[in-house]
Design an enzyme around this catalytic site. Structure first.
Site, PDB file in Angstrom:
ATOM      1  N   HIS A   1       0.836  -1.203   0.000  1.00 11.52           N
ATOM      2  CA  HIS A   1       0.000   0.000   0.000  1.00 11.52           C
ATOM      3  C   HIS A   1       0.868   1.249   0.000  1.00 11.52           C
ATOM      4  CE1 HIS A   1      -4.131  -1.607   1.463  1.00 11.52           C
ATOM      5  NE2 HIS A   1      -3.562  -2.435   0.628  1.00 11.52           N
TER       6      HIS A   1
ATOM      7  N   TYR B   1       4.130   6.518  10.053  1.00 10.34           N
ATOM      8  CA  TYR B   1       3.329   5.363   9.634  1.00 10.34           C
ATOM      9  C   TYR B   1       4.200   4.303   8.945  1.00 10.34           C
ATOM     10  CZ  TYR B   1      -0.993   2.964   8.381  1.00 10.34           C
ATOM     11  OH  TYR B   1      -2.007   2.032   8.286  1.00 10.34           O
TER      12      TYR B   1
HETATM   13  C1  PHB Z   1      -6.108  -4.325  10.879  1.00  8.69           C
HETATM   14  O1  PHB Z   1      -6.091  -4.585   9.677  1.00  8.69           O
HETATM   15  O2  PHB Z   1      -6.525  -5.134  11.719  1.00  8.69           O
HETATM   16  C2  PHB Z   1      -5.602  -2.991  11.326  1.00  8.69           C
HETATM   17  C3  PHB Z   1      -5.069  -2.123  10.391  1.00  8.69           C
HETATM   18  C4  PHB Z   1      -4.612  -0.877  10.787  1.00  8.69           C
HETATM   19  C5  PHB Z   1      -4.693  -0.516  12.102  1.00  8.69           C
HETATM   20  C6  PHB Z   1      -5.215  -1.392  13.049  1.00  8.69           C
HETATM   21  C7  PHB Z   1      -5.679  -2.634  12.655  1.00  8.69           C
HETATM   22  O3  PHB Z   1      -4.261   0.703  12.486  1.00  8.69           O
END
Ligand code: PHB
Ligand code: APR
Length: 394
Positions: free
Chosen positions: A76, A388
């Site tokens: 992504h 991130y």
């Molecule tokens: C998930 O895909 O479970 C997920 C993705 C991003 C997050 C938290 C959980 O910040």
């Protein structure tokens, strides 16, 4: 009769932290024993977040467990923040030159178990009464019981990888251990469904009715969350009620693409920020959830655990291969610096994206202003993006 075992590193906990440490040490010919109070099927069934930083991907590759991740993981290049229906894309690739991979932690754990089996090292599942002792001695020990029998492992080092509710952190004397905690006044209700994701990328949404997150596990399996009350029980949330609330919080434009189906799994998780210091006491080293917890906003839990293990495995290798203890001595200080930065990011994103019952109209306006600032400033968007995709190890 007590069974005696000897090893170099005794690893308590067979989650991603313990398994990856075992794998790195095994690759270098260092012997380990892993203990877990659960069995493999239970551990492999735990559903957790699914966004891997590039550094995490590299670590899994170095560990020789990235083949399936490369074949099945979804790369992504960005994600969306949404506020009352306005969406702003954080273009990770353009802002940082790198991206993330969506691949469930459940899958990472399965891949690590297969690797451990191939190494043929020792595992003890379903153990109880685990007691790490003599932490300051040359040969610390870990006692435990399995199938009614007593065991004792004598080792050089103990790795406390036994998660938030484990015994390792509690083995550090109370006058040495400092803990820092924030518990959030809401939970996340998560739902897993076999339907294509509502959007190609993740969407983190703050709506007046509360937070929502659209995530995924594969092109045909979606993982969705909504903020719920701490007093809620899963049984309060029929699938229909979830879908209606989730669609409202995403807003009509996004929800127009939402495909529903009966849920495969539904559960509620509390949100917590937690750090314990130090992460070393004598010959005991803590890593992962045993030492720190982040709220799931930003998906840092697994990545933070893997970052600890990268530093710890290198430090143990330096000890066994070069006879140098410098990196063991600086382990706690080194990783805690990064831990606190990641805690800050997870806390800030959680604070921005949720509805807090105690927020006054002023604080609500501050949230909106922060979102508008991020949406209008490349510098602010880059700050989010660089956190991130993952901060450097040191
Ligand atoms: C998930 O895909 O479970 C997920 C993705 C991003 C997050 C938290 C959980 O910040
Ligand atoms: N003795 C032995 N094992 C234990 C004990 C104990 N007393 N207590 C807990 N365990 C085991 C648990 O059964 C679990 O398998 O330790 C393991 C800890 O694994 P995780 O909780 O997955 O922690 P960690 O490996 O650090 O992984 C961090 O996983 O928990 C998520 O959100 C977290 O994504 C983050 C990542």
């Amino acid at each position: 009769m007590t069974q005696h075992h000897k090893t170099q590193v005794c690893i308590i906990g067979s989650g991603p932290s313990g398994l990856l440490l075992a794998q790195f040490l095994g690759q270098a010919g260092i012997e380990t024993i892993i203990l877990d109070r659960r069995d493999r099927t239970y551990i492999e069934g735990r559903i957790r977040a699914g966004v891997l930083e590039q550094g995490t991907v590299e670590a899994l590759e170095e560990a020789g467990v990235a083949d399936r991740l490369y074949a099945e993981g979804l790369r992504h290049d960005g994600f969306d923040l949404a506020f009352d229906g306005t969406r702003h894309r954080i273009d990770l690739k353009a802002l940082t030159g790198t991206s993330v991979v969506v691949y469930g932690q459940t899958e990472v754990t399965k891949d690590l178990f297969v690797a451990r089996e191939n190494q043929g090292q020792r595992f003890f599942f379903d153990v109880s009464d685990v007691i790490p002792s003599d932490l300051k001695a040359d040969k610390p020990t870990v006692a435990f019981r399995q199938n009614g029998e007593d065991h004792i492992v004598s080792c050089d080092y103990i790795a406390g990888c036994d998660g938030f509710r484990g015994v390792s952190r509690a083995a550090i004397p109370a006058d040495v251990l400092k803990t820092f905690e924030r518990v959030y006044p809401f939970g996340w209700l998560g739902l897993l469904v076999d339907q294509p994701p509502v959007s190609d990328e993740l969407i983190y949404a703050n709506h007046t009715r509360g937070f929502a997150l659209a995530s995924m596990r594969s092109p045909t399996r979606s993982r969705y969350y909504i903020q719920c009350d701490l007093s809620d029980d899963v049984s309060d949330w029929s699938d229909d009620r979830f879908w209606e609330e989730f669609a409202t919080r995403l807003g009509p434009d996004t929800a127009a693409n939402l495909k529903t189906a009966p849920s495969l799994e539904k559960s509620i998780a509390p949100l917590r920020s937690f750090v314990s210091e130090p992460m070393r006491y004598g010959n005991l080293f803590l890593a992962g959830d045993a030492a720190h917890i982040v709220p799931p906003t930003g998906a840092k839990g697994l990545n933070l655990a893997i970052a600890d293990i990268r530093v710890l495995s290198q430090a143990l290798l330096a000890h066994y291969k070069d006879g140098s203890d410098h990196h063991l001595d600086t382990y706690s200080e080194t990783v805690l610096k990064r831990v606190w930065k990641v805690e800050r990011f997870s806390w800030q994103l959680s604070t921005l994206m949720h509805q807090f019952p105690e927020n006054t109209p002023f604080e609500k306006r501050m949230q909106r202003a922060e979102f508008d600032y991020i949406a209008s400033s490349e510098a602010a968007s880059r700050t989010i993006a660089e956190n991130y995709v993952g901060l450097p190890l040191e």
